[in-house]
Design a protein around this motif. Structure first.
Motif, mmCIF file in Angstrom:
data_model
loop_
_atom_site.group_PDB
_atom_site.id
_atom_site.type_symbol
_atom_site.label_atom_id
_atom_site.label_comp_id
_atom_site.label_asym_id
_atom_site.label_seq_id
_atom_site.Cartn_x
_atom_site.Cartn_y
_atom_site.Cartn_z
ATOM 1 N N GLN A 35 35.786 41.765 51.654
ATOM 2 C CA GLN A 35 35.859 40.470 52.328
ATOM 3 C C GLN A 35 34.763 40.323 53.375
ATOM 4 O OE1 GLN A 35 39.964 40.288 53.631
ATOM 5 N NE2 GLN A 35 40.545 39.099 51.836
ATOM 6 N N ARG A 36 34.156 41.400 53.767
ATOM 7 C CA ARG A 36 33.059 41.367 54.740
ATOM 8 C C ARG A 36 31.745 40.905 54.110
ATOM 9 N NH1 ARG A 36 34.022 47.005 58.018
ATOM 10 N NH2 ARG A 36 36.264 46.748 58.247
ATOM 11 N N CYS A 37 31.696 40.887 52.792
ATOM 12 C CA CYS A 37 30.476 40.513 52.080
ATOM 13 C C CYS A 37 30.213 39.021 52.261
ATOM 14 C CB CYS A 37 30.617 40.847 50.601
ATOM 15 S SG CYS A 37 29.191 40.372 49.618
ATOM 16 N N LYS A 38 29.045 38.697 52.785
ATOM 17 C CA LYS A 38 28.695 37.292 53.012
ATOM 18 C C LYS A 38 28.111 36.636 51.763
ATOM 19 C CE LYS A 38 27.697 37.872 57.934
ATOM 20 N NZ LYS A 38 28.625 38.518 58.503
ATOM 21 N N GLY A 39 27.691 37.432 50.793
ATOM 22 C CA GLY A 39 27.043 36.893 49.611
ATOM 23 C C GLY A 39 27.979 36.643 48.443
ATOM 24 N N ALA A 40 29.296 36.844 48.661
ATOM 25 C CA ALA A 40 30.232 36.666 47.555
ATOM 26 C C ALA A 40 31.599 36.249 48.075
ATOM 27 C CB ALA A 40 30.354 37.955 46.749
ATOM 28 N N THR A 41 32.354 35.621 47.197
ATOM 29 C CA THR A 41 33.736 35.253 47.486
ATOM 30 C C THR A 41 34.634 36.224 46.740
ATOM 31 O OG1 THR A 41 33.122 32.932 47.701
ATOM 32 C CG2 THR A 41 35.451 33.407 47.268
ATOM 33 N N VAL A 42 35.629 36.743 47.418
ATOM 34 C CA VAL A 42 36.574 37.673 46.797
ATOM 35 C C VAL A 42 37.572 36.860 45.988
ATOM 36 C CG1 VAL A 42 38.324 39.430 47.208
ATOM 37 C CG2 VAL A 42 36.317 39.295 48.714
ATOM 38 N N LEU A 43 37.603 37.110 44.697
ATOM 39 C CA LEU A 43 38.560 36.430 43.824
ATOM 40 C C LEU A 43 39.829 37.254 43.639
ATOM 41 C CD1 LEU A 43 36.169 35.027 41.074
ATOM 42 C CD2 LEU A 43 36.993 33.896 43.151
ATOM 43 N N GLU A 44 39.664 38.585 43.598
ATOM 44 C CA GLU A 44 40.830 39.424 43.335
ATOM 45 C C GLU A 44 40.539 40.867 43.711
ATOM 46 O OE1 GLU A 44 43.985 39.787 39.696
ATOM 47 O OE2 GLU A 44 41.891 39.494 39.168
ATOM 48 N N VAL A 45 41.524 41.508 44.315
ATOM 49 C CA VAL A 45 41.507 42.951 44.560
ATOM 50 C C VAL A 45 42.929 43.423 44.282
ATOM 51 C CG1 VAL A 45 41.067 44.817 46.201
ATOM 52 C CG2 VAL A 45 39.761 42.692 46.379
ATOM 53 N N ARG A 46 43.092 44.258 43.255
ATOM 54 C CA ARG A 46 44.442 44.675 42.876
ATOM 55 C C ARG A 46 44.409 45.991 42.110
ATOM 56 N NH1 ARG A 46 45.794 43.956 37.523
ATOM 57 N NH2 ARG A 46 44.344 42.749 36.294
ATOM 58 N N GLU A 47 45.576 46.595 41.978
ATOM 59 C CA GLU A 47 45.701 47.778 41.144
ATOM 60 C C GLU A 47 45.603 47.357 39.686
ATOM 61 O OE1 GLU A 47 49.104 50.240 41.889
ATOM 62 O OE2 GLU A 47 48.906 49.978 44.054
ATOM 63 N N MET A 48 44.907 48.137 38.903
ATOM 64 C CA MET A 48 44.770 47.822 37.480
ATOM 65 C C MET A 48 46.036 48.226 36.727
ATOM 66 S SD MET A 48 40.804 48.892 36.826
ATOM 67 C CE MET A 48 40.833 48.292 35.146
ATOM 68 N N GLU A 49 46.411 47.425 35.765
ATOM 69 C CA GLU A 49 47.597 47.716 34.963
ATOM 70 C C GLU A 49 47.377 48.871 34.003
ATOM 71 O OE1 GLU A 49 48.749 44.047 33.107
ATOM 72 O OE2 GLU A 49 48.872 43.019 35.032
ATOM 73 N N SER A 50 46.138 49.181 33.707
ATOM 74 C CA SER A 50 45.816 50.216 32.717
ATOM 75 C C SER A 50 45.728 51.611 33.329
ATOM 76 C CB SER A 50 44.489 49.870 32.037
ATOM 77 O OG SER A 50 43.449 49.797 33.011
ATOM 78 N N ASN A 51 46.256 51.809 34.519
ATOM 79 C CA ASN A 51 46.118 53.069 35.242
ATOM 80 C C ASN A 51 46.497 54.295 34.397
ATOM 81 O OD1 ASN A 51 45.643 54.576 37.741
ATOM 82 N ND2 ASN A 51 47.849 54.887 37.729
ATOM 83 N N GLU A 52 47.679 54.288 33.816
ATOM 84 C CA GLU A 52 48.134 55.445 33.039
ATOM 85 C C GLU A 52 47.247 55.701 31.830
ATOM 86 O OE1 GLU A 52 52.322 55.660 32.182
ATOM 87 O OE2 GLU A 52 52.797 54.731 34.117
ATOM 88 N N GLU A 53 46.884 54.644 31.125
ATOM 89 C CA GLU A 53 46.031 54.775 29.936
ATOM 90 C C GLU A 53 44.654 55.336 30.306
ATOM 91 O OE1 GLU A 53 44.048 51.996 26.445
ATOM 92 O OE2 GLU A 53 45.518 51.110 27.797
ATOM 93 N N VAL A 54 44.099 54.856 31.402
ATOM 94 C CA VAL A 54 42.784 55.334 31.833
ATOM 95 C C VAL A 54 42.851 56.812 32.183
ATOM 96 C CG1 VAL A 54 40.989 55.081 33.593
ATOM 97 C CG2 VAL A 54 42.045 53.054 32.593
ATOM 98 N N TRP A 55 43.889 57.224 32.915
ATOM 99 C CA TRP A 55 44.020 58.645 33.254
ATOM 100 C C TRP A 55 44.202 59.502 31.998
ATOM 101 C CZ3 TRP A 55 42.461 61.426 37.027
ATOM 102 C CH2 TRP A 55 42.335 60.899 38.298
ATOM 103 N N GLU A 56 45.022 59.039 31.057
ATOM 104 C CA GLU A 56 45.222 59.790 29.819
ATOM 105 C C GLU A 56 43.898 60.002 29.091
ATOM 106 O OE1 GLU A 56 48.239 57.997 27.375
ATOM 107 O OE2 GLU A 56 49.709 58.054 29.005
ATOM 108 N N ASP A 57 43.118 58.941 28.977
ATOM 109 C CA ASP A 57 41.810 59.045 28.315
ATOM 110 C C ASP A 57 40.891 59.995 29.073
ATOM 111 O OD1 ASP A 57 42.615 57.295 26.359
ATOM 112 O OD2 ASP A 57 41.528 55.572 27.169
ATOM 113 N N TRP A 58 40.874 59.878 30.390
ATOM 114 C CA TRP A 58 40.000 60.727 31.208
ATOM 115 C C TRP A 58 40.376 62.206 31.053
ATOM 116 C CZ3 TRP A 58 35.638 61.492 33.436
ATOM 117 C CH2 TRP A 58 35.497 62.439 34.444
ATOM 118 N N LEU A 59 41.663 62.505 31.132
ATOM 119 C CA LEU A 59 42.097 63.900 31.102
ATOM 120 C C LEU A 59 41.903 64.564 29.741
ATOM 121 C CD1 LEU A 59 45.295 63.553 33.290
ATOM 122 C CD2 LEU A 59 43.078 64.498 33.966
#
Length: 96
Positions: A35-59
């Motif tokens: 939000q401190r960025c003057k060159g952009a508007t924040v549209l969304e900051v949230r936890e991703m729903e794919s968290n478990e799937e991403v970790w499974e793939d990574w591991l």
């Protein structure tokens, strides 16, 4: 404990040092940061729903980092971790 007041859970310390954990931040931290960025508007900051799937793939990977992360995740460290999605819209800057 520095600017990131993360509680050092035993599970996380199986794979990462306290110094490495100091680089991990939650949604409110990143929302405040972008939000401190003057060159952009924040549209969304949230936890991703794919968290478990991403970790499974990574591991499943056989690189040294993924292998090192397995100890913490197998001990239940995943309940403290997530992936954060940040969506910004570049502001149009007009010259005066």
């Amino acid at each position: 404990m520095g600017p990131n007041p993360i509680k050092l859970e035993e599970e996380l310390l199986l794979s990462w040092t306290p110094e490495q954990l100091d680089y991990m931040h939650d949604v409110p931290y990143w929302r405040d940061m972008v939000q401190r960025c003057k060159g952009a508007t924040v549209l969304e900051v949230r936890e991703m729903e794919s968290n478990e799937e991403v970790w499974e793939d990574w591991l499943k990977q056989e690189n040294e980092y993924a292998v090192g992360d397995r100890k913490a995740m197998e001990a239940g460290g995943g309940k403290y971790l997530n992936f954060i999605q940040i969506v910004l819209q570049k502001n149009n800057l007009t010259k005066m």
